[in-house]
Design an enzyme around this catalytic site. Structure first.
Site, PDB file in Angstrom:
ATOM      1  CB  SER A 162      -0.533  -0.019   1.227  1.00 28.01           C
ATOM      2  OG  SER A 162      -0.693   0.752   2.471  1.00 28.01           O
ATOM      3  CE  LYS A 163      -2.542   6.556  -2.423  1.00 25.60           C
ATOM      4  NZ  LYS A 163      -3.210   7.149  -2.098  1.00 25.60           N
ATOM      5  NE  ARG A 164      -3.100   3.411   4.698  1.00 25.43           N
ATOM      6  CZ  ARG A 164      -3.520   2.332   5.563  1.00 25.43           C
ATOM      7  NH1 ARG A 164      -3.686   2.463   7.202  1.00 25.43           N
ATOM      8  NH2 ARG A 164      -4.609   1.688   5.328  1.00 25.43           N
TER       9      ARG A 164
END
Ligand code: GLU
Length: 489
Positions: A254-256
């Site tokens: 995930s981009k997190r």
């Protein structure tokens, strides 16, 4: 066997996540391995998440990686419209929802926000609402009165409170859940739009989808879909759920985590679509003979969905970079130049032979973004340390480097041109005459013209690209640097 039909059903929410690209690819492969049809359906019922122009990104992306759909919004195959918001307009989902209401398999729910909140339990960051079937018990009169009064409503699925529901997944086997654990999910929202949970079932049925291929985050909802198929009396498709894609820390990609996760993001980082597609093919599948570099055509031939893995696939950036490098190496020259020359010109301007520079690094880069750092010395000589002239293996010292550069400079100046052949001939004659090793001439020469320890190509290629004036200036600078270093000893 009936012709296989799969679908890619993206929500137009912006960029293409690598997980979505993997789903699209596997959906394509499941169909195309058997000569089936691959359908594109745009799932835009979540108006809050809709991004203008996102549908175009989907078209462009699919075309860019070569996943050509047989039917879709732009290619009618008789099952349209292929955009869910257009299907809403025809009243189709409402019609099917009311059919379920009629059968007692769904019901109107008029509960307001406050009442629903009172049914919500929050554990950690997650809040779960388990609807208590309150509105299932409304009388026909009460429902009619509410509708007449224009009270907002949703339509909910009436899930049995006891017993179990089972479905079979081609990858994960038979999965059985207790019905009491399933929520009476919303089928039609208060804005009249269907939820994904409802629309995917209706559309997959009406579009004749035989194999539903998607990420395993949908496994837990699938029993509810099974109950919907049963309620309608429709045949259920085969399910092929795909393993999770994780980052190197085994957390969901995930981009997190700061990791690039979209196809567009990787392209911006200098990756090429063919390599990205090849790489995602291996996230959950491998070829029987373990070959890794495979064209879409080869993968299509070899792809057997029974070989899809259950265990999470780790997204390995190092491997992706390696694979991208292999694609760049093997790429047709014209195609490569179209991609690489802009990177060269952005770094060096147009004063150099951009094509020659691009070709110099073709087999040495892993991504196009490696180009600037590798070639920036052409634009400006870095401020290098004289120690760089000393190379044990080449047997170079300050003194013999100085001698080589001092001797070679006038010889180079006397050449009719600075082609590779002329340069090679000149240096070869010099080392022969002096009875020295090649390195004693070449190491100082390359150091002087590049100011770098490692460069794409050797001294000749660099001089040929730099041209006479700049090359001689740099050699003179090298001579000065060496003289100063010797004086300081
Ligand atoms: N619209 C869903 C998504 O983008 C599709 C899931 C499915 O393939 O059924 O995740």
């Amino acid at each position: 066997m009936a012709k296989i039909r799969t679908r890619f059903a993206p929500s137009p929410t912006g960029k293409m996540h690598m997980g979505n690209l993997r789903s699209a690819l596997y959906e394509y492969l499941v169909a195309k391995h058997e000569g089936g049809d691959f359908i594109l359906r745009i799932e835009d019922t979540d108006r809050g998440r809709f991004v203008e122009g996102a549908t175009d990104i989907i078209y462009r992306t699919l075309a860019g990686v070569g996943l050509i759909h047989d039917e879709g919004p732009d290619k009618d195959g008789g099952c349209g419209p292929y955009v869910q918001s257009e299907r809403v307009k025809s009243g189709l989902y409402m019609k099917y929802a009311l059919e379920l209401v009629e059968k007692g398999e769904a019901y109107y729910c008029f509960c307001d926000k406050e009442r629903l909140e009172s049914l919500t339990t929050t554990i950690g960051e997650e809040s779960v609402t388990h609807y208590d079937k309150h509105c299932l018990h409304l009388s026909k009169e009460e429902i009619d009165a509410n509708l007449k009064a224009g009270k907002p409503f949703v339509i909910r699925q009436n899930i049995p409170t006891s017993g179990t529901t089972s479905f079979s997944d081609e990858n994960y086997g038979v999965i059985t859940v207790e019905n009491s654990e399933l929520d009476d999910q919303i089928l039609i929202k208060s804005d009249g739009f269907p939820t994904y949970n409802f629309a995917n079932v209706v559309d997959d049925h009406l579009m004749g989808i035989t194999h539903v291929v998607r990420g395993n985050e949908y496994l837990s909802s699938t029993p509810k879909y099974t109950l919907l198929y049963k309620a309608f009396g429709w045949e259920e498709p085969a399910y092929i759920h795909l393993p999770l894609i994780t980052n190197e820390d085994h957390k969901k990609l995930s981009k997190r985590s700061g990791q690039t996760v979209t196809l567009e993001g990787f392209i911006e980082q200098g990756f090429v679509p063919e390599a990205l597609l090849n790489y995602v093919a291996l996230l959950g599948w491998n070829s029987p003979d373990n070959r890794e570099i495979l064209s879409l055509e080869e993968i299509t031939k070899e792809f057997d969905y029974h070989r899809i893995s259950k265990s999470p696939a780790v997204f390995d950036n190092v491997k992706l970079r390696w694979m991208n490098g292999e694609y760049l190496k093997a790429m047709d020259e014209d195609k490569y130049l179209k991609l690489a020359v802009p990177y060269v010109e952005k770094t060096l301007g147009t004063g150099f032979d951009s094509k020659a520079v691009a070709l110099l690094v073709k087999t040495r880069i892993e991504t196009l973004c490696d180009i600037p750092e590798m070639i920036d010395f052409f634009a400006a000589l870095p401020d290098y340390d004289a120690e760089m002239y000393i190379h044990k293996k080449m047997k170079t010292t300050f003194e013999n480097s100085l001698e080589s550069l001092t001797d070679l400079l006038p010889r180079l100046k006397a050449l009719p041109d600075l082609s590779l052949e002329s340069l090679q001939g000149c240096v070869a004659a010099y080392v022969e005459e002096k009875q020295i090793k090649n390195g004693v001439a070449l190491w100082p020469l390359r150091t002087a013209v590049s100011g770098k320890q490692t460069t794409p190509g050797g001294a000749y290629e660099i001089i040929e690209i730099l041209g006479a004036e700049e090359s001689f200036k740099r050699i003179e600078k090298g001579i000065e640097k060496l003289k100063a270093a010797i004086a300081q000893q």
